[in-house]
Write a protein that holds these residues in place. Structure first.
Motif, mmCIF file in Angstrom:
data_model
loop_
_atom_site.group_PDB
_atom_site.id
_atom_site.type_symbol
_atom_site.label_atom_id
_atom_site.label_comp_id
_atom_site.label_asym_id
_atom_site.label_seq_id
_atom_site.Cartn_x
_atom_site.Cartn_y
_atom_site.Cartn_z
ATOM 1 N N TRP A 12 0.834 -1.204 0.000
ATOM 2 C CA TRP A 12 0.000 0.000 0.000
ATOM 3 C C TRP A 12 0.870 1.255 0.000
ATOM 4 C CZ3 TRP A 12 -4.355 -0.981 4.196
ATOM 5 C CH2 TRP A 12 -5.167 -2.036 3.766
ATOM 6 N N ASN A 13 1.865 1.259 0.883
ATOM 7 C CA ASN A 13 2.740 2.431 0.972
ATOM 8 C C ASN A 13 3.432 2.705 -0.359
ATOM 9 O OD1 ASN A 13 2.166 2.909 3.688
ATOM 10 N ND2 ASN A 13 3.877 1.668 4.406
ATOM 11 N N GLU A 14 4.075 1.708 -0.920
ATOM 12 C CA GLU A 14 4.823 1.909 -2.163
ATOM 13 C C GLU A 14 3.887 2.288 -3.306
ATOM 14 O OE1 GLU A 14 7.535 -1.161 -3.200
ATOM 15 O OE2 GLU A 14 8.813 -0.804 -1.441
ATOM 16 N N TRP A 15 2.705 1.724 -3.323
ATOM 17 C CA TRP A 15 1.716 2.008 -4.355
ATOM 18 C C TRP A 15 1.302 3.482 -4.299
ATOM 19 C CZ3 TRP A 15 -4.008 0.143 -4.239
ATOM 20 C CH2 TRP A 15 -4.531 0.115 -5.531
ATOM 21 N N LEU A 16 0.986 3.954 -3.104
ATOM 22 C CA LEU A 16 0.588 5.353 -2.943
ATOM 23 C C LEU A 16 1.760 6.304 -3.140
ATOM 24 C CD1 LEU A 16 -1.777 5.006 0.151
ATOM 25 C CD2 LEU A 16 -2.464 5.636 -2.166
ATOM 26 N N TRP A 17 2.927 5.934 -2.626
ATOM 27 C CA TRP A 17 4.087 6.817 -2.743
ATOM 28 C C TRP A 17 4.458 7.048 -4.211
ATOM 29 C CZ3 TRP A 17 7.448 3.946 1.435
ATOM 30 C CH2 TRP A 17 6.948 4.258 2.715
ATOM 31 N N ALA A 18 4.332 6.010 -5.042
ATOM 32 C CA ALA A 18 4.702 6.145 -6.453
ATOM 33 C C ALA A 18 3.664 6.932 -7.248
ATOM 34 C CB ALA A 18 4.895 4.765 -7.085
ATOM 35 N N GLY A 19 2.480 7.151 -6.673
ATOM 36 C CA GLY A 19 1.442 7.934 -7.344
ATOM 37 C C GLY A 19 0.518 7.067 -8.173
ATOM 38 N N ILE A 20 -0.750 7.004 -7.779
ATOM 39 C CA ILE A 20 -1.733 6.188 -8.492
ATOM 40 C C ILE A 20 -2.515 7.071 -9.457
ATOM 41 C CG2 ILE A 20 -3.737 4.672 -8.258
ATOM 42 C CD1 ILE A 20 -2.815 4.107 -5.393
ATOM 43 N N THR A 21 -2.578 6.662 -10.711
ATOM 44 C CA THR A 21 -3.385 7.379 -11.696
ATOM 45 C C THR A 21 -4.261 6.384 -12.449
ATOM 46 O OG1 THR A 21 -1.648 7.195 -13.361
ATOM 47 C CG2 THR A 21 -1.675 9.200 -12.037
ATOM 48 N N ASN A 22 -5.309 6.876 -13.068
ATOM 49 C CA ASN A 22 -6.134 6.015 -13.904
ATOM 50 C C ASN A 22 -5.569 5.971 -15.322
ATOM 51 O OD1 ASN A 22 -6.911 8.389 -15.171
ATOM 52 N ND2 ASN A 22 -8.944 8.449 -14.266
ATOM 53 N N TYR A 23 -6.276 5.303 -16.233
ATOM 54 C CA TYR A 23 -5.743 5.126 -17.586
ATOM 55 C C TYR A 23 -5.624 6.437 -18.344
ATOM 56 C CZ TYR A 23 -10.477 5.624 -19.484
ATOM 57 O OH TYR A 23 -11.713 6.101 -19.826
ATOM 58 N N LYS A 24 -6.288 7.489 -17.869
ATOM 59 C CA LYS A 24 -6.181 8.804 -18.485
ATOM 60 C C LYS A 24 -5.098 9.662 -17.835
ATOM 61 C CE LYS A 24 -11.066 9.046 -19.843
ATOM 62 N NZ LYS A 24 -12.337 9.819 -19.685
ATOM 63 N N GLY A 25 -4.386 9.092 -16.859
ATOM 64 C CA GLY A 25 -3.349 9.845 -16.174
ATOM 65 C C GLY A 25 -3.870 10.760 -15.085
ATOM 66 N N GLN A 26 -5.127 10.586 -14.712
ATOM 67 C CA GLN A 26 -5.710 11.425 -13.668
ATOM 68 C C GLN A 26 -5.390 10.845 -12.292
ATOM 69 O OE1 GLN A 26 -9.690 10.930 -15.149
ATOM 70 N NE2 GLN A 26 -9.673 12.881 -16.253
ATOM 71 N N PRO A 27 -5.044 11.683 -11.302
ATOM 72 C CA PRO A 27 -4.617 11.184 -9.991
ATOM 73 C C PRO A 27 -5.736 10.496 -9.226
ATOM 74 C CG PRO A 27 -4.879 13.563 -9.941
ATOM 75 C CD PRO A 27 -5.018 13.153 -11.380
ATOM 76 N N ARG A 28 -5.396 9.408 -8.564
ATOM 77 C CA ARG A 28 -6.362 8.673 -7.751
ATOM 78 C C ARG A 28 -5.828 8.409 -6.342
ATOM 79 N NH1 ARG A 28 -8.951 3.666 -10.903
ATOM 80 N NH2 ARG A 28 -10.527 4.014 -9.275
ATOM 81 N N ASN A 29 -4.751 9.103 -5.962
ATOM 82 C CA ASN A 29 -4.180 8.860 -4.637
ATOM 83 C C ASN A 29 -5.178 9.099 -3.518
ATOM 84 O OD1 ASN A 29 -1.546 8.304 -5.715
ATOM 85 N ND2 ASN A 29 -0.692 9.079 -3.811
#
Length: 288
Positions: A114-131
């Motif tokens: 979870w930490n590494e996933w959020l730290w690296a920045g979560i985006t959707n297929y359009k590149g929009q942030p989902r953190n």
């Protein structure tokens, strides 16, 4: 001495836990993995696999022929914990090793993922942030399990609740810092750490300073500042051996060799080293 002014210096078996288990999403090597992290890999493709609850270790699904290359959706309820599991909070394990994994380690590896996933920045297929969206989802799931997990800054290690108290303007998220925009790659940091590694200056100003000092780009300067603050946060001296940890933890675009070369350049020149050191490196770390 201020911490910022450091001296220049045949039976199945599983891997032992590495030196930083709180930030190790694969303590069992390739024998166990968060289900979502197996996408587009062959790690369990032809291996009988069980999917376990990360809290109690109970089996919630069995793939006798191995996992497909992508498990597009997973929604299975742990009948012991009474929690619905998703791809990002279920652990795939080589069935032959099922009895050797331990629930506390499954919990730790899930939280590390979870930490590494959020730290690296979560985006959707359009590149929009989902953190923010996933921070809420993960926090809710942690509460269902009874875990005390919360989003933390990878650099200062402060949780979001402490940051909201300590740092003006912080809400329930972290700031994304780009190492590269094409391809997009970066790390999310709290606003205070973000400002510290960038000399509390605009990117163009840091870029100018980098060229004045003989470096390639602002990233070089920011990585040195990152290393100095990392050493303070972990109460260690800055040294070449930390390069691999920096690359892994902070999702750097540079190789380990490149980071080592950068640190060596600074550490062997005391005047240059002193340009990077100031009191702001300790900001927010007095109680760490």
């Amino acid at each position: 001495m201020s911490r910022s002014k450091q001296p220049l210096e045949e039976v199945p078996s599983l891997p032992t836990t590495r030196t930083e288990p709180e930030n190790d999403p694969q303590p069992y090597g390739d024998r166990a993995s968060i289900l979502a992290a197996t996408d587009e890999t062959s790690i369990f493709e032809s291996t009988p696999t069980v999917v376990l609850c990360p809290n109690c270790g109970d089996v919630v699904a069995i793939y006798e022929q191995g996992l497909p290359r992508i498990v597009p959706q997973f929604d299975s309820r742990c009948t012991t914990c009474q929690v619905e599991l998703r791809r990002w909070c279920a652990v795939a394990v080589d069935a032959a090793y099922k009895e050797l994994v331990e629930p506390p380690t499954l919990t730790a590896m899930t939280q590390a993922y979870w930490n590494e996933w959020l730290w690296a920045g979560i985006t959707n297929y359009k590149g929009q942030p989902r953190n923010d969206e996933y921070t809420d989802r993960l926090s809710a799931k942690a509460s269902e399990f009874g875990w005390d997990w919360e989003l933390t800054c990878p650099l200062c290690r402060r949780g979001i609740c402490q940051l909201e108290r300590d740092v003006p303007g912080v809400n329930d998220s972290l700031d994304y810092h780009h190492w590269s925009t094409d391809p997009d790659q970066g790390i999310t940091l709290c606003r205070e750490c973000h400002d510290v590694i960038g000399f509390d200056s605009y990117d163009n100003q840091v870029e100018e300073r980098a060229h004045e000092w003989g470096f390639r780009s602002r990233n070089d300067l920011q990585i040195v500042r990152l290393a100095l603050r990392e050493a303070i946060a972990t109460d260690r001296t800055i040294e070449l051996d930390m390069a691999e940890r920096l690359v892994d933890r902070y999702n750097l675009i540079q190789s380990v060799d490149e980071v080592q070369e950068l640190l060596q350049t600074v550490l062997r020149d005391e005047d240059l080293y002193n340009r990077f050191v100031d009191g702001s490196l300790n900001d927010g770390l007095d109680d760490c």
